[in-house]
Design a protein around this motif. Structure first.
Motif, PDB file in Angstrom:
ATOM      1  N   ALA A   4     -14.160  -9.576  18.927  1.00 11.88           N
ATOM      2  CA  ALA A   4     -15.358  -9.525  18.091  1.00 11.88           C
ATOM      3  C   ALA A   4     -15.023  -9.810  16.631  1.00 11.88           C
ATOM      4  CB  ALA A   4     -16.021  -8.155  18.216  1.00 11.88           C
ATOM      5  N   GLU A   5     -13.829  -9.339  16.192  1.00 17.86           N
ATOM      6  CA  GLU A   5     -13.475  -9.527  14.794  1.00 17.86           C
ATOM      7  C   GLU A   5     -12.915 -10.900  14.506  1.00 17.86           C
ATOM      8  OE1 GLU A   5     -10.789  -6.362  14.279  1.00 17.86           O
ATOM      9  OE2 GLU A   5     -12.354  -4.852  14.009  1.00 17.86           O
ATOM     10  N   GLY A   6     -12.331 -11.517  15.520  1.00 23.01           N
ATOM     11  CA  GLY A   6     -11.683 -12.805  15.301  1.00 23.01           C
ATOM     12  C   GLY A   6     -10.394 -12.594  14.548  1.00 23.01           C
ATOM     13  N   GLY A   7      -9.980 -13.613  13.806  1.00 19.20           N
ATOM     14  CA  GLY A   7      -8.829 -13.447  12.950  1.00 19.20           C
ATOM     15  C   GLY A   7      -7.485 -13.686  13.614  1.00 19.20           C
ATOM     16  N   THR A  34     -16.311 -20.351  23.996  1.00 18.12           N
ATOM     17  CA  THR A  34     -15.465 -19.472  23.190  1.00 18.12           C
ATOM     18  C   THR A  34     -15.066 -20.124  21.866  1.00 18.12           C
ATOM     19  OG1 THR A  34     -14.566 -18.722  25.274  1.00 18.12           O
ATOM     20  CG2 THR A  34     -13.432 -18.012  23.300  1.00 18.12           C
ATOM     21  N   TRP A  35     -14.608 -21.381  21.930  1.00 15.22           N
ATOM     22  CA  TRP A  35     -14.155 -22.038  20.695  1.00 15.22           C
ATOM     23  C   TRP A  35     -15.286 -22.145  19.675  1.00 15.22           C
ATOM     24  CZ3 TRP A  35     -12.158 -26.722  23.944  1.00 15.22           C
ATOM     25  CH2 TRP A  35     -11.054 -26.315  24.699  1.00 15.22           C
ATOM     26  N   PHE A  36     -16.510 -22.371  20.174  1.00 20.24           N
ATOM     27  CA  PHE A  36     -17.621 -22.622  19.263  1.00 20.24           C
ATOM     28  C   PHE A  36     -18.361 -21.359  18.850  1.00 20.24           C
ATOM     29  CE2 PHE A  36     -17.917 -27.109  21.103  1.00 20.24           C
ATOM     30  CZ  PHE A  36     -17.120 -27.604  20.098  1.00 20.24           C
ATOM     31  N   SER A  37     -17.993 -20.217  19.423  1.00 18.26           N
ATOM     32  CA  SER A  37     -18.733 -19.001  19.107  1.00 18.26           C
ATOM     33  C   SER A  37     -18.431 -18.566  17.666  1.00 18.26           C
ATOM     34  CB  SER A  37     -18.338 -17.881  20.065  1.00 18.26           C
ATOM     35  OG  SER A  37     -17.021 -17.489  19.788  1.00 18.26           O
ATOM     36  N   GLY A  41     -15.022 -17.664  17.126  1.00 18.88           N
ATOM     37  CA  GLY A  41     -14.103 -18.533  17.859  1.00 18.88           C
ATOM     38  C   GLY A  41     -13.194 -19.368  16.978  1.00 18.88           C
ATOM     39  N   LEU A  42     -12.382 -20.151  17.654  1.00 19.47           N
ATOM     40  CA  LEU A  42     -11.341 -20.961  17.017  1.00 19.47           C
ATOM     41  C   LEU A  42     -11.880 -21.853  15.903  1.00 19.47           C
ATOM     42  CD1 LEU A  42      -8.352 -21.876  17.179  1.00 19.47           C
ATOM     43  CD2 LEU A  42      -9.072 -23.548  18.878  1.00 19.47           C
ATOM     44  N   LEU A  43     -12.967 -22.572  16.181  1.00 18.74           N
ATOM     45  CA  LEU A  43     -13.447 -23.569  15.227  1.00 18.74           C
ATOM     46  C   LEU A  43     -13.932 -22.917  13.929  1.00 18.74           C
ATOM     47  CD1 LEU A  43     -13.885 -26.564  14.821  1.00 18.74           C
ATOM     48  CD2 LEU A  43     -16.198 -26.274  15.665  1.00 18.74           C
ATOM     49  N   ASN A  44     -14.760 -21.871  14.072  1.00 14.95           N
ATOM     50  CA  ASN A  44     -15.254 -21.195  12.885  1.00 14.95           C
ATOM     51  C   ASN A  44     -14.116 -20.610  12.056  1.00 14.95           C
ATOM     52  OD1 ASN A  44     -18.180 -21.272  12.597  1.00 14.95           O
ATOM     53  ND2 ASN A  44     -18.217 -20.374  14.636  1.00 14.95           N
ATOM     54  N   THR A  64     -10.990 -21.589  11.953  1.00 15.99           N
ATOM     55  CA  THR A  64     -10.203 -22.634  11.309  1.00 15.99           C
ATOM     56  C   THR A  64     -10.936 -23.167  10.084  1.00 15.99           C
ATOM     57  OG1 THR A  64      -9.538 -23.220  13.536  1.00 15.99           O
ATOM     58  CG2 THR A  64      -8.889 -24.725  11.786  1.00 15.99           C
ATOM     59  N   LEU A  65     -12.244 -23.471  10.275  1.00  9.77           N
ATOM     60  CA  LEU A  65     -13.009 -24.040   9.168  1.00  9.77           C
ATOM     61  C   LEU A  65     -13.087 -23.063   7.997  1.00  9.77           C
ATOM     62  CD1 LEU A  65     -15.897 -25.949  10.961  1.00  9.77           C
ATOM     63  CD2 LEU A  65     -13.865 -26.868   9.855  1.00  9.77           C
ATOM     64  N   MET A  66     -13.216 -21.762   8.316  1.00 11.19           N
ATOM     65  CA  MET A  66     -13.321 -20.783   7.236  1.00 11.19           C
ATOM     66  C   MET A  66     -11.980 -20.589   6.550  1.00 11.19           C
ATOM     67  SD  MET A  66     -16.320 -18.231   8.576  1.00 11.19           S
ATOM     68  CE  MET A  66     -15.294 -16.878   8.761  1.00 11.19           C
ATOM     69  N   ALA A  67     -10.901 -20.658   7.338  1.00 13.09           N
ATOM     70  CA  ALA A  67      -9.564 -20.489   6.763  1.00 13.09           C
ATOM     71  C   ALA A  67      -9.237 -21.594   5.772  1.00 13.09           C
ATOM     72  CB  ALA A  67      -8.516 -20.445   7.876  1.00 13.09           C
ATOM     73  N   VAL A  68      -9.650 -22.808   6.076  1.00 13.08           N
ATOM     74  CA  VAL A  68      -9.354 -23.906   5.153  1.00 13.08           C
ATOM     75  C   VAL A  68     -10.453 -24.076   4.107  1.00 13.08           C
ATOM     76  CG1 VAL A  68      -7.890 -25.160   6.769  1.00 13.08           C
ATOM     77  CG2 VAL A  68     -10.342 -25.663   6.698  1.00 13.08           C
ATOM     78  N   GLY A  69     -11.426 -23.159   4.122  1.00 15.68           N
ATOM     79  CA  GLY A  69     -12.424 -23.134   3.075  1.00 15.68           C
ATOM     80  C   GLY A  69     -13.514 -24.171   3.184  1.00 15.68           C
ATOM     81  N   LEU A  70     -13.710 -24.731   4.381  1.00 20.75           N
ATOM     82  CA  LEU A  70     -14.771 -25.728   4.550  1.00 20.75           C
ATOM     83  C   LEU A  70     -16.123 -25.079   4.820  1.00 20.75           C
ATOM     84  CD1 LEU A  70     -13.034 -28.567   6.601  1.00 20.75           C
ATOM     85  CD2 LEU A  70     -14.031 -28.747   4.323  1.00 20.75           C
ATOM     86  N   MET A  71     -16.110 -23.758   5.069  1.00 20.84           N
ATOM     87  CA  MET A  71     -17.360 -23.119   5.470  1.00 20.84           C
ATOM     88  C   MET A  71     -17.354 -21.657   5.037  1.00 20.84           C
ATOM     89  SD  MET A  71     -18.885 -23.783   9.196  1.00 20.84           S
ATOM     90  CE  MET A  71     -17.972 -22.414   9.779  1.00 20.84           C
ATOM     91  N   ASP A  72     -18.519 -21.129   4.760  1.00 16.42           N
ATOM     92  CA  ASP A  72     -18.603 -19.733   4.344  1.00 16.42           C
ATOM     93  C   ASP A  72     -19.105 -18.830   5.459  1.00 16.42           C
ATOM     94  OD1 ASP A  72     -17.753 -20.423   1.810  1.00 16.42           O
ATOM     95  OD2 ASP A  72     -19.805 -20.942   1.185  1.00 16.42           O
ATOM     96  N   ASN A  73     -20.172 -19.275   6.134  1.00 16.18           N
ATOM     97  CA  ASN A  73     -20.751 -18.441   7.181  1.00 16.18           C
ATOM     98  C   ASN A  73     -20.521 -19.044   8.558  1.00 16.18           C
ATOM     99  OD1 ASN A  73     -21.940 -16.348   5.606  1.00 16.18           O
ATOM    100  ND2 ASN A  73     -23.422 -17.893   4.893  1.00 16.18           N
ATOM    101  N   PRO A  74     -19.994 -18.236   9.487  1.00  7.16           N
ATOM    102  CA  PRO A  74     -19.777 -18.757  10.833  1.00  7.16           C
ATOM    103  C   PRO A  74     -21.104 -19.057  11.532  1.00  7.16           C
ATOM    104  CG  PRO A  74     -19.397 -16.393  10.780  1.00  7.16           C
ATOM    105  CD  PRO A  74     -19.590 -16.825   9.372  1.00  7.16           C
TER     106      PRO A  74
END
Lengths: 295, 320
Positions: free
Chosen positions: A49-52, B148-151, B154-157, B159-169
């Protein structure tokens, strides 16, 4: 192909460097999502749920797998999957080989007719509804045999096997004929043993198809006792999708618990494919060549 | 006796031929007993459903049998013309298929060339092995993974947030506007590696002296690819193109069933899932069959058309 590219000039080295970098990125794009699913399946509901995490579970947990195996029907589904794969692939390859043996003989009477009827089936079919009505009138709905009987035959596989059979030395057959062996005998004791690589290729491909197939279940089976693993996953997906819809903006706990179960089931279902993958890989390149390139 | 035979031959010239046919047939009864089960199978599982296509011209409901259902002529096909949902599914099918064709057809060729240009060795084998793997995942399994990846977590959100391309999943599968891309890219992810096998097999047969000669003439690597590698694959590229074009109206069935939800349905529904919904869920067998029949006829026309076009491009050489 070996040694085509040796250390060359600067231009060549730049090319190699860029090529290798792009391929590495490509390899990562294939591996990371699969690895991520594996890792997630071993994560607790809370960390889901938290992800990360991407590469390693934050909180290692077997709870998803325990939840999957608590459901007794999963074992039944596993059994159905194994049974339909083994019986389906075995009967398919034997049936097609039998037809292919006869079809490989140029002197077969009526060969042109058989050929025309077979080729039409490669390009045209009755489609979903007429096939459903047929299966229904044959009494195959909600029967295990709906996985086996309609999948017995494929004219495409017959052609592949026929091409292989034509390479069996004629002299073996001739001497067997002199000894009084009939076609069935020759097929069984000469052709089948000599064609093991081709038979294995067809059986493996058909087996993977059977293992991965869920359309047959979706169309013809409503009895849950006959559900294979793929259908179990589908049910969990549909279930969790509905939960997600109901929970938009709300709690994510239900969603993630269901997701954990879904992921664990996916890993369990895919494991057999990964295990036989080395075997598959040995066969599929030759198999593709058998079927597609006529030279 | 002899005279009698001649007379029969003149009156019914087919007689002796038939007799010989049956005699041969009887002599090879063992062979025939092996092929006839296949014939029976095809009649039952291929030709009876083809005959069953006639219900597209009937009004067949659960109350009727095949023979008592009344004929309605082309009525079902007329309904198609004004069926809004049909045309929605049609647009989606063609759009997704064309996107898959445009990207998914070129991608394996490029990937195959890139792999071919690698030095032989463990790295090359490893990359090939990895690239084939996704082909063996079922769409159900991949669908579950994609969800799962798109939730939101998930992985995609991430990754995008980690590299700063997005703020809200956001959950991409609930966004209808992104569905065509999800369908296209996930299909390519699954099949691109598998698609390289035939190209790699064909390339392995190219005579290495061509490349040596080109090198002596000072051709760069890219020039070698363009003038030697690609022309050598012409036949197989054509063949794959024909098959891809004829498949525009088919397939996508399992992929769509897994990835479609109430939020993205308007962009996700394709013809095959529409046939499923009308026929199997709503029980309107005749109309669903009409849609399915229309689909297969158009596919067949596309196959023949694509074959004709490539044949002309190849100066009259057929690839099928």
């Amino acid at each position: 192909m070996a040694g085509k590219v040796v250390k060359g000039d600067l231009d060549s080295r730049i090319f190699n460097f860029i090529n290798m970098s792009l391929l590495l990125i490509f390899t990562f794009i294939i591996i990371i999502p699969i690895w991520n699913v594996l890792v997630s399946s071993f994560s607790s509901g809370r960390s889901l749920a938290e992800g990360g995490f991407v590469f390693w579970p934050q909180e290692f947990s077997m709870e998803n797998y325990r939840a999957v195996f608590r459901d007794e029907t999963i074992w039944q589904a596993f059994f159905i999957s194994v049974a339909k794969t083994v019986i389906g692939a075995g009967t398919h390859v034997l049936f097609c080989a039998m037809v292919a043996y006869a079809y490989s003989k140029q002197n077969l009477r009526g060969r042109k007719l058989y050929s025309a009827l077979g080729i039409i089936t490669l390009f045209f079919s009755g489609g979903m509804i007429p096939t459903y009505l047929l299966i229904k009138s044959l009494g195959l709905l909600n029967s295990f045999w709906v996985y086996i009987i309609p999948a017995l035959f494929s004219f495409f596989d017959v052609i592949i096997l026929m091409n292989f059979f034509r390479n069996v030395p004629k002299s073996l057959e001739d001497s067997a004929k002199i000894d009084g062996a009939g076609d069935w005998r020759i097929f069984w004791s000469i052709y089948l043993p000599l064609s093991k690589p081709a038979l294995a290729t067809i059986a493996l491909f058909n087996g993977v198809g059977q293992w991965n197939d869920f359309i047959t279940t979706k169309l013809y089976v409503t009895d849950q006792a006959l559900y294979p693993l793929q259908m179990k996953i589908y049910e969990i997906i549909v279930q969790s999708q509905t939960n997600t819809m109901q929970n938009i903006g709300g709690s994510v706990v239900i969603e993630t618990t269901a997701r954990g179960v879904q992921l664990a089931t996916i890993v369990i279902t895919t494991l057999p494919i990964i295990l036989i993958y080395p075997l598959l890989q040995r066969h599929f390149i030759s198999g593709m060549m058998l079927g597609a390139v006529k030279e | 006796m002899g005279k009698n035979n001649v007379e029969i031959k003149e009156k019914r010239p087919l007689g002796p031929r038939f007799k010989r046919f049956f005699k041969d047939f009887k002599n090879q009864w063992e062979l025939q007993s092996m092929i006839i089960p296949g014939l029976i199978f095809m009649i039952i599982f291929s030709y009876i459903p083809m005959y069953g296509l006639l219900i597209a011209f009937k009004q067949y409901t659960a109350l009727d049998t095949f023979s008592t259902a009344p004929w309605v002529g082309l009525k079902n096909f007329q309904i198609i013309m004004t069926d809004k949902f049909f045309w929605e599914a049609m647009v989606n099918t063609v759009a997704i298929s064309l996107m898959k064709l445009a990207i998914g057809f070129i991608a394996p060729i490029i990937l195959a060339i890139m792999i071919y240009e690698l030095h032989d060795g463990p790295i090359k084998r490893f990359m090939q092995t990895i690239s084939y793997l996704p082909h063996f995942l079922s769409w159900i399994v991949l669908g579950g993974m994609l969800i799962t990846w798109f939730s939101t977590t998930g992985l995609l959100n991430q990754t995008l947030m980690a590299v700063g391309l997005m703020d809200n999943p956001q959950n991409y599968l609930l966004d209808a506007g992104k569905y065509w891309w999800i369908a296209t890219l996930s299909d390519i992810w699954k099949e691109v590696g598998w698609g390289t096998i035939l190209y790699l097999a064909v390339m392995s047969k190219i005579d290495p002296t061509y490349y040596e000669a080109a090198k002596i003439d000072g051709a760069s690597r890219l020039k070698q690819i363009w003038h030697i590698t690609i022309p050598s694959m012409k036949y197989i590229i054509n063949l794959n193109l024909i098959l891809a074009v004829s498949g525009i109206f088919g397939s996508n069935f399992d992929q769509t069933l897994v990835l479609m939800n109430t939020q993205n349905q308007e962009k996700a529904e394709v013809l095959s899932t529409y046939v499923y919904r009308i026929g199997m869920t709503q029980g309107d067998f005749s109309y669903a069959t009409a849609v399915g029949l229309g689909m297969s006829i158009v596919s067949l026309i596309l196959l023949v058309g694509a074959h004709k076009v490539t044949k002309r491009l190849n100066e009259g050489q057929s690839v099928l």
